[in-house]
Design a protein around this motif. Structure first.
Motif, PDB file in Angstrom:
ATOM      1  N   GLY A  82     -18.524  10.537   0.673  1.00 33.90           N
ATOM      2  CA  GLY A  82     -19.435   9.435   0.390  1.00 33.90           C
ATOM      3  C   GLY A  82     -18.809   8.062   0.477  1.00 33.90           C
ATOM      4  N   VAL A  83     -17.640   7.961   1.096  1.00 37.86           N
ATOM      5  CA  VAL A  83     -16.955   6.674   1.226  1.00 37.86           C
ATOM      6  C   VAL A  83     -17.392   6.015   2.528  1.00 37.86           C
ATOM      7  CG1 VAL A  83     -14.724   5.529   1.474  1.00 37.86           C
ATOM      8  CG2 VAL A  83     -14.980   7.439  -0.131  1.00 37.86           C
ATOM      9  N   ARG A  84     -18.073   4.889   2.406  1.00 37.22           N
ATOM     10  CA  ARG A  84     -18.573   4.186   3.588  1.00 37.22           C
ATOM     11  C   ARG A  84     -17.931   2.816   3.772  1.00 37.22           C
ATOM     12  NH1 ARG A  84     -21.897   8.064   2.437  1.00 37.22           N
ATOM     13  NH2 ARG A  84     -23.112   9.027   4.114  1.00 37.22           N
ATOM     14  N   LYS A  85     -17.038   2.463   2.865  1.00 37.89           N
ATOM     15  CA  LYS A  85     -16.212   1.274   3.038  1.00 37.89           C
ATOM     16  C   LYS A  85     -14.951   1.445   2.204  1.00 37.89           C
ATOM     17  CE  LYS A  85     -18.348  -1.493  -0.637  1.00 37.89           C
ATOM     18  NZ  LYS A  85     -18.983  -2.787  -0.973  1.00 37.89           N
ATOM     19  N   LEU A  86     -13.900   0.777   2.621  1.00 45.22           N
ATOM     20  CA  LEU A  86     -12.617   0.842   1.924  1.00 45.22           C
ATOM     21  C   LEU A  86     -12.243  -0.549   1.429  1.00 45.22           C
ATOM     22  CD1 LEU A  86     -10.667   3.096   4.459  1.00 45.22           C
ATOM     23  CD2 LEU A  86     -11.310   3.760   2.129  1.00 45.22           C
ATOM     24  N   ASP A  87     -11.805  -0.621   0.181  1.00 46.58           N
ATOM     25  CA  ASP A  87     -11.323  -1.904  -0.332  1.00 46.58           C
ATOM     26  C   ASP A  87     -10.073  -2.341   0.424  1.00 46.58           C
ATOM     27  OD1 ASP A  87     -12.663  -2.733  -3.250  1.00 46.58           O
ATOM     28  OD2 ASP A  87     -12.930  -0.644  -2.676  1.00 46.58           O
ATOM     29  N   PHE A  88      -9.206  -1.393   0.726  1.00 45.40           N
ATOM     30  CA  PHE A  88      -8.020  -1.693   1.521  1.00 45.40           C
ATOM     31  C   PHE A  88      -7.391  -0.399   2.021  1.00 45.40           C
ATOM     32  CE2 PHE A  88      -6.825  -1.798  -3.001  1.00 45.40           C
ATOM     33  CZ  PHE A  88      -5.836  -0.830  -3.061  1.00 45.40           C
ATOM     34  N   ILE A  89      -6.565  -0.545   3.039  1.00 48.59           N
ATOM     35  CA  ILE A  89      -5.663   0.515   3.487  1.00 48.59           C
ATOM     36  C   ILE A  89      -4.250   0.015   3.231  1.00 48.59           C
ATOM     37  CG2 ILE A  89      -4.798   1.866   5.431  1.00 48.59           C
ATOM     38  CD1 ILE A  89      -7.544   1.559   6.746  1.00 48.59           C
ATOM     39  N   MET A  90      -3.463   0.798   2.523  1.00 46.75           N
ATOM     40  CA  MET A  90      -2.093   0.436   2.171  1.00 46.75           C
ATOM     41  C   MET A  90      -1.153   1.366   2.944  1.00 46.75           C
ATOM     42  SD  MET A  90      -0.586   0.302  -1.719  1.00 46.75           S
ATOM     43  CE  MET A  90      -1.660  -1.062  -2.187  1.00 46.75           C
ATOM     44  N   LEU A  91      -0.206   0.790   3.670  1.00 48.25           N
ATOM     45  CA  LEU A  91       0.661   1.586   4.536  1.00 48.25           C
ATOM     46  C   LEU A  91       2.104   1.562   4.049  1.00 48.25           C
ATOM     47  CD1 LEU A  91      -0.837   0.371   7.913  1.00 48.25           C
ATOM     48  CD2 LEU A  91      -1.252   2.570   6.795  1.00 48.25           C
ATOM     49  N   THR A  92       2.740   2.735   4.075  1.00 47.09           N
ATOM     50  CA  THR A  92       4.143   2.791   3.677  1.00 47.09           C
ATOM     51  C   THR A  92       5.044   2.216   4.761  1.00 47.09           C
ATOM     52  OG1 THR A  92       4.368   5.069   4.514  1.00 47.09           O
ATOM     53  CG2 THR A  92       3.800   4.785   2.176  1.00 47.09           C
ATOM     54  N   HIS A  93       4.720   2.475   6.041  1.00 49.64           N
ATOM     55  CA  HIS A  93       5.470   1.892   7.155  1.00 49.64           C
ATOM     56  C   HIS A  93       4.670   2.089   8.437  1.00 49.64           C
ATOM     57  CE1 HIS A  93       6.650   6.097   7.157  1.00 49.64           C
ATOM     58  NE2 HIS A  93       7.278   5.977   8.302  1.00 49.64           N
ATOM     59  N   ALA A  94       5.219   1.619   9.561  1.00 54.38           N
ATOM     60  CA  ALA A  94       4.422   1.481  10.782  1.00 54.38           C
ATOM     61  C   ALA A  94       4.465   2.679  11.718  1.00 54.38           C
ATOM     62  CB  ALA A  94       4.869   0.230  11.555  1.00 54.38           C
ATOM     63  N   HIS A  95       5.177   3.740  11.390  1.00 54.08           N
ATOM     64  CA  HIS A  95       5.239   4.886  12.293  1.00 54.08           C
ATOM     65  C   HIS A  95       3.857   5.487  12.527  1.00 54.08           C
ATOM     66  CE1 HIS A  95       9.801   5.992  11.999  1.00 54.08           C
ATOM     67  NE2 HIS A  95       9.558   4.995  12.815  1.00 54.08           N
ATOM     68  N   GLU A  96       3.656   6.005  13.757  1.00 58.35           N
ATOM     69  CA  GLU A  96       2.341   6.514  14.156  1.00 58.35           C
ATOM     70  C   GLU A  96       1.833   7.626  13.250  1.00 58.35           C
ATOM     71  OE1 GLU A  96       4.864   6.008  16.169  1.00 58.35           O
ATOM     72  OE2 GLU A  96       4.201   4.825  17.910  1.00 58.35           O
ATOM     73  N   ASP A  97       2.736   8.476  12.738  1.00 54.39           N
ATOM     74  CA  ASP A  97       2.270   9.597  11.920  1.00 54.39           C
ATOM     75  C   ASP A  97       1.877   9.169  10.510  1.00 54.39           C
ATOM     76  OD1 ASP A  97       4.987   9.078  11.455  1.00 54.39           O
ATOM     77  OD2 ASP A  97       5.412  11.129  10.840  1.00 54.39           O
ATOM     78  N   HIS A  98       2.041   7.888  10.201  1.00 49.93           N
ATOM     79  CA  HIS A  98       1.596   7.358   8.911  1.00 49.93           C
ATOM     80  C   HIS A  98       0.497   6.305   9.062  1.00 49.93           C
ATOM     81  CE1 HIS A  98       4.711   9.113   6.186  1.00 49.93           C
ATOM     82  NE2 HIS A  98       5.270   9.322   7.363  1.00 49.93           N
ATOM     83  N   ALA A  99       0.516   5.586  10.161  1.00 50.84           N
ATOM     84  CA  ALA A  99      -0.422   4.470  10.333  1.00 50.84           C
ATOM     85  C   ALA A  99      -1.318   4.613  11.554  1.00 50.84           C
ATOM     86  CB  ALA A  99       0.362   3.155  10.432  1.00 50.84           C
ATOM     87  N   GLY A 100      -1.206   5.731  12.265  1.00 54.14           N
ATOM     88  CA  GLY A 100      -1.917   5.879  13.528  1.00 54.14           C
ATOM     89  C   GLY A 100      -3.424   5.977  13.416  1.00 54.14           C
ATOM     90  N   GLY A 101      -3.950   6.240  12.224  1.00 48.71           N
ATOM     91  CA  GLY A 101      -5.396   6.362  12.072  1.00 48.71           C
ATOM     92  C   GLY A 101      -6.117   5.059  11.807  1.00 48.71           C
ATOM     93  N   VAL A 102      -5.365   3.980  11.584  1.00 48.29           N
ATOM     94  CA  VAL A 102      -5.994   2.722  11.175  1.00 48.29           C
ATOM     95  C   VAL A 102      -6.974   2.209  12.229  1.00 48.29           C
ATOM     96  CG1 VAL A 102      -5.581   0.291  10.620  1.00 48.29           C
ATOM     97  CG2 VAL A 102      -4.110   2.063   9.648  1.00 48.29           C
ATOM     98  N   GLY A 103      -6.575   2.235  13.496  1.00 48.13           N
ATOM     99  CA  GLY A 103      -7.439   1.704  14.547  1.00 48.13           C
ATOM    100  C   GLY A 103      -8.797   2.377  14.581  1.00 48.13           C
ATOM    101  N   GLY A 104      -8.810   3.706  14.496  1.00 47.41           N
ATOM    102  CA  GLY A 104     -10.070   4.439  14.512  1.00 47.41           C
ATOM    103  C   GLY A 104     -10.928   4.151  13.298  1.00 47.41           C
TER     104      GLY A 104
END
Length: 251
Positions: free
Chosen positions: A37-59
């Motif tokens: 039921g989550v249709r918006k996010l207050d924020f996305i917090m990332l530990t670091h920039a590697h694809e296996d941690h941050a690769g979903g942000v664009g989508g």
């Protein structure tokens, strides 16, 4: 994903593949968010920039409104490369996380316990920049380590940083580059969660890390390659955990 008592939601890391070849944001993250039921996010917090941690942000940014993206000290350009090029990514604001920052959302406390601003290896991105984030509600807390290395774990232990947490997201997918004995004894988790891909080519988690977790913490170990999604729910006093896995014809 964290959902607060009054329905606010945020994410700490999004997952992804090491080569960025699979759109986990669109194909996994967004359906999972909508399922809850989550249709918006207050924020996305990332530990670091590697694809296996941050690769979903664009989508995610292309499908769901996000207040802001909170990043490490690797530079906006490194994160944009990981997110991929899209109008949604180009429009999104990013804020660098600062060590010592605390915020509260619906009684949920979020602490940035560690946010290294420089990398002794000379690289301008990578595991050496992993932020350490703790989320607490009532009597329970969850420690998110990203790919924090043993060298940085030692800094935190030497500082006397308060690390004790109910749940530990085990560092670097159970690699032997993380999870030193001193760090694990300082965290003292009741549950240790290893986020790791089924049949991964890295051999994660390492057997010595599994043994060390048993020896140093006595915690219950939950692995996403064996038990699938791991969901904790708490009212601040009681804590329950559920797991869910979907098998396909490749398993």
């Amino acid at each position: 994903m964290v959902v607060t008592p009054h329905g606010h939601a945020f994410m700490i890391d999004t997952g992804g593949t090491s080569q960025g070849t699979y759109d986990i944001g669109t194909k996994v993250d967004v359906p999972y968010l909508l399922h809850y039921g989550v249709r918006k996010l207050d924020f996305i917090m990332l530990t670091h920039a590697h694809e296996d941690h941050a690769g979903g942000v664009g989508g995610i940014l292309q499908k769901i409104p996000v207040g802001t993206v909170l990043i490490g000290h690797e530079g906006v350009a490194n994160y944009r490369r990981t997110f991929g090029e899209s109008p949604a990514v180009r429009r999104e604001s990013m804020t660098v996380l600062q060590e010592g920052t605390e915020m509260t959302l619906d009684g949920v406390r979020i602490q940035i316990l560690y946010a290294p601003a420089e990398n002794k290896t000379g690289s301008n991105t990578g595991n050496e920049f992993s932020n350490l984030i703790r989320v607490s509600y009532g009597q329970h807390s969850f420690l998110f380590t990203g790919d924090l290395s043993k060298e940085h774990e030692a800094i935190l232990v030497q500082r006397g940083t308060p690390l004790a947490s109910t749940v530990l997201k085990v560092g670097h997918h159970g690699s032997d580059t993380s999870s030193s004995e001193a760090f694990l004894r300082a965290v003292k988790p009741k549950w240790s969660v290893i986020s790791v891909g089924y049949g991964n080519s890295f051999g994660h988690p390492r057997e010595e890390i599994i043994s060390r977790l048993h020896r140093c913490t006595g915690s219950e170990i939950l692995r996403t390659d064996e038990q699938g999604a791991v969901v904790f729910a708490t009212d601040g006093e009681k804590l329950r955990v559920n797991t869910q896995i979907v098998y396909d014809d490749k398993r």
